[in-house]
Scaffold this motif. Structure first.
Motif, PDB file in Angstrom:
ATOM      1  N   GLU A 146      -0.509 -14.233   0.413  1.00  0.00           N
ATOM      2  CA  GLU A 146      -1.602 -15.191   0.284  1.00  0.00           C
ATOM      3  C   GLU A 146      -2.396 -15.277   1.583  1.00  0.00           C
ATOM      4  O   GLU A 146      -3.634 -15.297   1.586  1.00  0.00           O
ATOM      5  CB  GLU A 146      -1.052 -16.568  -0.098  1.00  0.00           C
ATOM      6  N   HIS A 147      -1.703 -15.326   2.721  1.00  0.00           N
ATOM      7  CA  HIS A 147      -2.374 -15.393   4.014  1.00  0.00           C
ATOM      8  C   HIS A 147      -2.612 -14.007   4.625  1.00  0.00           C
ATOM      9  O   HIS A 147      -3.458 -13.868   5.513  1.00  0.00           O
ATOM     10  CB  HIS A 147      -1.561 -16.246   4.994  1.00  0.00           C
ATOM     11  N   PHE A 148      -1.861 -13.019   4.157  1.00  0.00           N
ATOM     12  CA  PHE A 148      -1.992 -11.661   4.691  1.00  0.00           C
ATOM     13  C   PHE A 148      -2.228 -10.680   3.541  1.00  0.00           C
ATOM     14  O   PHE A 148      -1.362  -9.867   3.209  1.00  0.00           O
ATOM     15  CB  PHE A 148      -0.740 -11.279   5.491  1.00  0.00           C
ATOM     16  N   PRO A 149      -3.409 -10.741   2.912  1.00  0.00           N
ATOM     17  CA  PRO A 149      -3.706  -9.849   1.784  1.00  0.00           C
ATOM     18  C   PRO A 149      -4.014  -8.431   2.249  1.00  0.00           C
ATOM     19  O   PRO A 149      -4.353  -8.199   3.425  1.00  0.00           O
ATOM     20  CB  PRO A 149      -4.934 -10.497   1.142  1.00  0.00           C
ATOM     21  N   PRO A 180      -9.399   0.921  -5.650  1.00  0.00           N
ATOM     22  CA  PRO A 180      -8.864   0.157  -6.776  1.00  0.00           C
ATOM     23  C   PRO A 180      -7.437   0.610  -7.103  1.00  0.00           C
ATOM     24  O   PRO A 180      -7.162   1.185  -8.159  1.00  0.00           O
ATOM     25  CB  PRO A 180      -9.844   0.474  -7.910  1.00  0.00           C
ATOM     26  N   SER A 181      -6.532   0.354  -6.159  1.00  0.00           N
ATOM     27  CA  SER A 181      -5.135   0.748  -6.323  1.00  0.00           C
ATOM     28  C   SER A 181      -4.242  -0.361  -5.797  1.00  0.00           C
ATOM     29  O   SER A 181      -4.694  -1.290  -5.126  1.00  0.00           O
ATOM     30  CB  SER A 181      -4.853   2.056  -5.564  1.00  0.00           C
ATOM     31  N   ALA A 182      -2.965  -0.253  -6.087  1.00  0.00           N
ATOM     32  CA  ALA A 182      -2.026  -1.315  -5.724  1.00  0.00           C
ATOM     33  C   ALA A 182      -1.953  -1.520  -4.223  1.00  0.00           C
ATOM     34  O   ALA A 182      -1.837  -2.652  -3.746  1.00  0.00           O
ATOM     35  CB  ALA A 182      -0.637  -0.993  -6.289  1.00  0.00           C
ATOM     36  N   VAL A 183      -2.020  -0.453  -3.442  1.00  0.00           N
ATOM     37  CA  VAL A 183      -1.800  -0.566  -2.008  1.00  0.00           C
ATOM     38  C   VAL A 183      -2.880  -1.367  -1.303  1.00  0.00           C
ATOM     39  O   VAL A 183      -2.642  -1.955  -0.253  1.00  0.00           O
ATOM     40  CB  VAL A 183      -1.665   0.839  -1.368  1.00  0.00           C
ATOM     41  N   ARG A 184      -4.092  -1.454  -1.859  1.00  0.00           N
ATOM     42  CA  ARG A 184      -5.203  -2.119  -1.177  1.00  0.00           C
ATOM     43  C   ARG A 184      -5.699  -3.351  -1.914  1.00  0.00           C
ATOM     44  O   ARG A 184      -6.841  -3.747  -1.771  1.00  0.00           O
ATOM     45  CB  ARG A 184      -6.377  -1.142  -0.978  1.00  0.00           C
ATOM     46  N   ASN A 185      -4.833  -3.963  -2.703  1.00  0.00           N
ATOM     47  CA  ASN A 185      -5.213  -5.176  -3.412  1.00  0.00           C
ATOM     48  C   ASN A 185      -4.077  -6.182  -3.375  1.00  0.00           C
ATOM     49  O   ASN A 185      -2.928  -5.844  -3.089  1.00  0.00           O
ATOM     50  CB  ASN A 185      -5.596  -4.858  -4.861  1.00  0.00           C
ATOM     51  N   SER A 186      -4.425  -7.432  -3.665  1.00  0.00           N
ATOM     52  CA  SER A 186      -3.445  -8.516  -3.676  1.00  0.00           C
ATOM     53  C   SER A 186      -3.625  -9.353  -4.929  1.00  0.00           C
ATOM     54  O   SER A 186      -4.559  -9.142  -5.708  1.00  0.00           O
ATOM     55  CB  SER A 186      -3.608  -9.384  -2.418  1.00  0.00           C
ATOM     56  N   GLY A 187      -2.722 -10.313  -5.119  1.00  0.00           N
ATOM     57  CA  GLY A 187      -2.853 -11.254  -6.221  1.00  0.00           C
ATOM     58  C   GLY A 187      -2.728 -10.602  -7.587  1.00  0.00           C
ATOM     59  O   GLY A 187      -2.009  -9.620  -7.771  1.00  0.00           O
ATOM     60  N   SER A 215       9.191  -1.094   2.996  1.00  0.00           N
ATOM     61  CA  SER A 215       8.496  -2.371   3.012  1.00  0.00           C
ATOM     62  C   SER A 215       9.311  -3.401   2.222  1.00  0.00           C
ATOM     63  O   SER A 215      10.388  -3.105   1.688  1.00  0.00           O
ATOM     64  CB  SER A 215       7.075  -2.265   2.478  1.00  0.00           C
ATOM     65  N   ILE A 216       8.808  -4.632   2.169  1.00  0.00           N
ATOM     66  CA  ILE A 216       9.445  -5.695   1.399  1.00  0.00           C
ATOM     67  C   ILE A 216       8.343  -6.557   0.794  1.00  0.00           C
ATOM     68  O   ILE A 216       7.162  -6.393   1.097  1.00  0.00           O
ATOM     69  CB  ILE A 216      10.380  -6.577   2.265  1.00  0.00           C
ATOM     70  N   GLY A 217       8.714  -7.487  -0.055  1.00  0.00           N
ATOM     71  CA  GLY A 217       7.723  -8.378  -0.640  1.00  0.00           C
ATOM     72  C   GLY A 217       6.955  -7.715  -1.767  1.00  0.00           C
ATOM     73  O   GLY A 217       7.440  -6.792  -2.429  1.00  0.00           O
ATOM     74  N   ALA A 218       5.724  -8.167  -1.965  1.00  0.00           N
ATOM     75  CA  ALA A 218       4.915  -7.717  -3.099  1.00  0.00           C
ATOM     76  C   ALA A 218       4.643  -6.224  -3.070  1.00  0.00           C
ATOM     77  O   ALA A 218       4.454  -5.599  -4.112  1.00  0.00           O
ATOM     78  CB  ALA A 218       3.594  -8.492  -3.124  1.00  0.00           C
ATOM     79  N   HIS A 219       4.600  -5.630  -1.864  1.00  0.00           N
ATOM     80  CA  HIS A 219       4.244  -4.221  -1.740  1.00  0.00           C
ATOM     81  C   HIS A 219       5.457  -3.317  -1.479  1.00  0.00           C
ATOM     82  O   HIS A 219       5.297  -2.208  -0.976  1.00  0.00           O
ATOM     83  CB  HIS A 219       3.200  -4.036  -0.642  1.00  0.00           C
ATOM     84  N   THR A 220       6.646  -3.778  -1.832  1.00  0.00           N
ATOM     85  CA  THR A 220       7.819  -2.911  -1.732  1.00  0.00           C
ATOM     86  C   THR A 220       7.568  -1.611  -2.490  1.00  0.00           C
ATOM     87  O   THR A 220       7.016  -1.625  -3.597  1.00  0.00           O
ATOM     88  CB  THR A 220       9.045  -3.616  -2.333  1.00  0.00           C
ATOM     89  N   CYS A 221       7.978  -0.495  -1.921  1.00  0.00           N
ATOM     90  CA  CYS A 221       7.776   0.795  -2.574  1.00  0.00           C
ATOM     91  C   CYS A 221       8.441   0.802  -3.950  1.00  0.00           C
ATOM     92  O   CYS A 221       9.662   0.605  -4.048  1.00  0.00           O
ATOM     93  CB  CYS A 221       8.352   1.919  -1.723  1.00  0.00           C
ATOM     94  N   PRO A 222       7.678   1.019  -5.018  1.00  0.00           N
ATOM     95  CA  PRO A 222       8.270   0.992  -6.361  1.00  0.00           C
ATOM     96  C   PRO A 222       9.105   2.225  -6.676  1.00  0.00           C
ATOM     97  O   PRO A 222       9.838   2.234  -7.662  1.00  0.00           O
ATOM     98  CB  PRO A 222       7.047   0.908  -7.275  1.00  0.00           C
TER      99      PRO A 222
END
Length: 419
Positions: free
Chosen positions: A81-84, A108-115, A354-361
């Motif tokens: 939220e604070h570090f998109p 328009p890819s997962a790595v460069r977007n948030s929310g 990485s960790i959090g929302a952008h953990t490597c899938p």
């Protein structure tokens, strides 16, 4: 004795949105050759001088903050939220020929977007990856690895990046994506053109690779298969053609070089450290132990996980400006004395995925591919040794990756393996 860092330079770009942090303070040139060649000494000195947050320039005139403290990195990575990850505001003030722009510009890819946008892209990616049969990876790696090993096993020597790790990882990524030979050849040509070095070549190569990805997406719409791209195309996230192109493209950018370098960095450790070198023929430490240690000490992606705060934010007593890159030094954080115990076996506390929302899938897929690739080579050539002294191995320039220029080896000549 710690080697001195390159002299810090004032940044040339003004900070925006009224950030409380001064824009004219000294910054460490992160692009300096010394950092790429001796990163751990550089990280040690940065931490001693600045603490967990280091003012750097990613390129001349491109200011950023480098995070070298583990606990600070965890806080940032868990606070999208604070570090998109969206870089669109930042890149408006960056020249088109900036060397780091291709790595950080918005797509328009997962790595460069948030929310919710990121969640939608990630849903399709996860659906694609989760369909990969982990139990099939041994056979899939073996099918690619054995012909590569047979091409040099009778000669007694090889250069393992060019002759093994790169062609193997490229073929494996194409395999799980369902990319046929004709399209993969064009993708390979595009990647080769991109790394020629000139701005013109990079642009031409990028266009070739993007066209290959677009053709792959079109093919899977009309001829679906049991592969990652087909599952992404038909996922309920319903990505359009441009979104599909960029999210499939990410598999090449995030898959091939990092996986190749994880294999090579782990082989380097196995071949240069007595704890592992003796284990090739019967020691106690395994390939998985080597992978775990490398993911801590020399992760193939050394510095990345970049975010762009929406407004100035105070963290660890430092004001971080709005819309200015905050980059996680994965290697520095992993080796932060606050958490580094020197024990790496079965230790997965590192930030390499990485960790959090952008953990490597795709971390489980990548982990198993790397392990199988190393085991195939060592099983076929158990007496493999470095062909040069370890200190003569050199690292590629650039602080984003941790990658050798070459890994030459020698071994007793042997007959081709049965395929």
């Amino acid at each position: 004795m710690i080697s001195p860092l390159p002299e810090a330079q004032p940044t040339a770009l003004p900070l925006i949105h009224g950030s409380p942090q001064s824009s004219d303070g000294p910054r460490i040139p992160f692009y300096a050759e010394e950092i790429a060649q001796e990163p751990h000494r550089a990280y040690h000195e940065m931490r001693r001088r600045y603490g967990s947050l280091v003012p750097v320039e990613l390129a001349p005139g491109v200011p950023a903050t480098l995070v070298v403290g583990y606990h600070t990195a965890v806080r940032i990575l868990n606070d999208p939220e604070h570090f998109p990850a969206d870089s669109r505001t930042w890149q408006q003030g960056v020249p088109r020929d900036c060397p780091v722009l291709p790595l950080l510009e918005w797509r328009p890819s997962a790595v460069r977007n948030s929310g919710h946008v990121h969640a939608r892209y990630r849903q399709a990616t996860v659906a694609g990856v989760n369909g990969v049969d982990l139990f099939s990876l041994h056979n899939r790696v073996e099918r690619v690895a054995l012909p590569l090993i047979n091409a040099f096993c009778t000669t007694g020597s090889a250069e393992l990046i060019e002759q093994y790790a790169f062609p193997l990882t490229f073929a494996l990524i194409n395999d799980i994506l369902g990319c046929p030979a004709e399209i993969s050849r064009r993708a390979a040509a595009g990647m080769a053109t991109m790394i020629e070095g000139s701005t013109t070549a990079a642009g031409e190569g990028n266009a070739m690779l993007e066209q290959a990805m677009a053709d792959l997406v079109t093919l899977k719409k009309h001829e679906p298969g049991h592969d990652v791209v087909t599952r992404m195309v038909h996922d309920s996230a319903n990505l359009d053609d441009e979104e599909m192109l960029h999210n499939v493209y990410s598999f090449y950018g995030a898959g091939i070089e990092p996986l190749q370098n994880l294999i090579i960095n782990s082989l380097r450790l196995i071949l240069t450290d007595e704890r592992f070198a003796s284990g090739i023929i019967g020691g106690s430490l395994s390939t998985r132990d080597a992978l775990d240690e490398v993911l801590f000490t020399d992760p193939p992606v050394a510095n990345y996980a970049v975010s762009f705060p929406r407004q100035p934010i105070l963290i660890d007593g430092v004001w971080l400006p709005a819309h200015q890159p905050v980059m996680i030094s994965i290697a520095a954080c992993n080796n932060d004395p606050a958490i580094d115990t020197g024990e790496y076996t079965d230790n997965r506390a590192h930030l390499a995925w990485s960790i959090g929302a952008h953990t490597c899938p795709a971390k489980e897929v990548a982990y198993l591919m790397a392990q199988e690739a190393i085991d195939q080579l060592l099983d076929a050539l158990p007496e493999v040794r470095l062909a040069v002294p370890a200190e003569e191995l050199t690292w590629r320039p650039g602080a984003f990756q941790r990658a050798l220029t070459a890994l030459p080896v020698r071994f007793p000549e042997s007959a081709p393996l049965t395929i």
